[in-house]
Design an enzyme around this catalytic site. Structure first.
Site: not given
Length: 357
Positions: A143, A203, A223
């Site tokens: 990441d 979800c 988000c």
């Protein structure tokens, strides 16, 4: 020395398990099928202010351009549920959202910063490879660069891309980190697995801000993880109430996923929960001065958002708590920071105080 690729991959997998990884796979570097969806996602602006996602262009889908000479990508996943996580952990996490005066931090961020853990162990894995086969070209990621981690993970058999866009495994759900080693070795690929979401859309349905626009399509700007971590400005008012008491990240799409009943505990103490990372009162968290924030978040992924953004997030949660029930302690704590030098923070404090009127 003639390299036996099959034998080497088997050995890498064994070393990976010894180093605390849950699974090792190998992907190729041809990701051209992912280029058009990536460009469409960026052109729609769904990446928000994460400008680094656009700045590298199609290098994200071209590993051999990102790291010249790359022939294969070794993928790794590492479970992160704390070792003492109880069997009913999902129910407990839902319950925590109902205690409005507490702050909720995403499970992955309650222990040590995963970037450091993953990179260090990926480096050890590369060192073992070099000791076994001699020097080779490589670069380690977790990441930390424009890498299409979920795409590579899916192609190498770590799981499939769930409708929430995260990697899903039948054996481990989605509660794990991903990392990669780009290598200049032509290793045999590990096979991909088929998707198993079926007709389930839990979800998508559960997302508080409707950030999941459809299967495998996320508008990051909506988000809560993006809003509380990546975004540094004024949080749009229509997203504040849905944030509830989430002050760093959001796990709702994972909590709702049926596959996470198979989520695995970490083998490492690094991801054990630090004191105060769950169950702490919002008033206490809002009372941290910068020195306290830095001390309490040392070695944690939370530190990267900085003290001001931390206070901003907590103030929103405090406003939502006031909306549910008036609390003199919360009001007093918010009022004490009304003269904070940050205009962004003052705006959120004003909003929070108005929620109990």
């Amino acid at each position: 020395m003639v390299l036996d690729g099959v034998q080497l991959v088997s050995q890498i997998r064994a070393w990976g398990l010894e180093l605390g990884f849950s699974q090792i796979g190998v992907a190729g570097v041809d990701l051209h099928e992912a280029e058009a969806p990536l460009l469409a996602w960026l052109e729609a602006g769904y990446h928000g202010e994460m400008h680094y996602m656009a700045s590298h262009g199609l290098k994200r889908a071209r590993p051999a351009e990102l790291v010249p000479g790359t022939l294969s990508v070794i993928t790794a996943r590492m479970n992160y549920l704390p070792r003492t996580t109880p069997a009913d952990w999902q129910a407990r996490e839902w319950a925590a959202q109902g205690r409005a005066d507490e702050g909720v931090v995403s499970v992955y961020a309650r222990g040590r910063d995963y970037h450091k853990v993953m990179r260090a162990r990926l480096q050890k894995l590369a060192d073992r490879m070099a000791a076994h086969i001699g020097p080779f070209g490589y670069r380690v990621f977790s990441d930390s660069a424009p890498v299409m981690e979920v795409e590579l993970a899916s192609r190498s058999g770590q799981g499939w891309r769930g409708k929430h866009t995260l990697t899903l495994s039948r054996e481990a759900g989605s509660m794990f980190f991903l990392g990669e080693i780009f290598v200049d070795l032509d290793l045999p690929r590990t096979p991909a697995v088929s998707a198993h979401c079926g007709q389930c859309s839990a979800c998508i349905t559960v997302c508080p801000t409707q950030a999941i626009l459809g299967p495998r399509l996320l508008d990051a700007r909506r988000c809560i993880s993006y809003l509380t971590i990546e975004y540094g400005g004024v949080i749009p008012e229509h997203f504040r109430r849905p944030m509830g008491n989430r002050i760093y990240g959001c796990d709702d799409c994972q909590l709702a996923c049926p596959w996470n009943k198979f989520a695995q505990r970490s083998a490492l103490p690094d991801f054990d929960e630090r004191e105060g990372m769950s169950g702490a009162r919002l008033v206490e968290l809002f009372g941290w001065d910068e020195a306290t924030f830095l001390r309490r978040t040392e070695g944690s992924a939370i530190r990267r958002i900085g003290h001001e953004r931390w206070l901003r997030n907590v103030s929103v949660a405090m406003g939502n708590a006031l909306h549910r029930a008036d609390d003199a302690g919360i009001r007093a704590a918010l009022a004490a920071r009304l003269d904070h030098p940050s205009e962004v923070l003052r705006e959120h404090i004003d909003w929070a105080l108005a929620q109990g009127l």
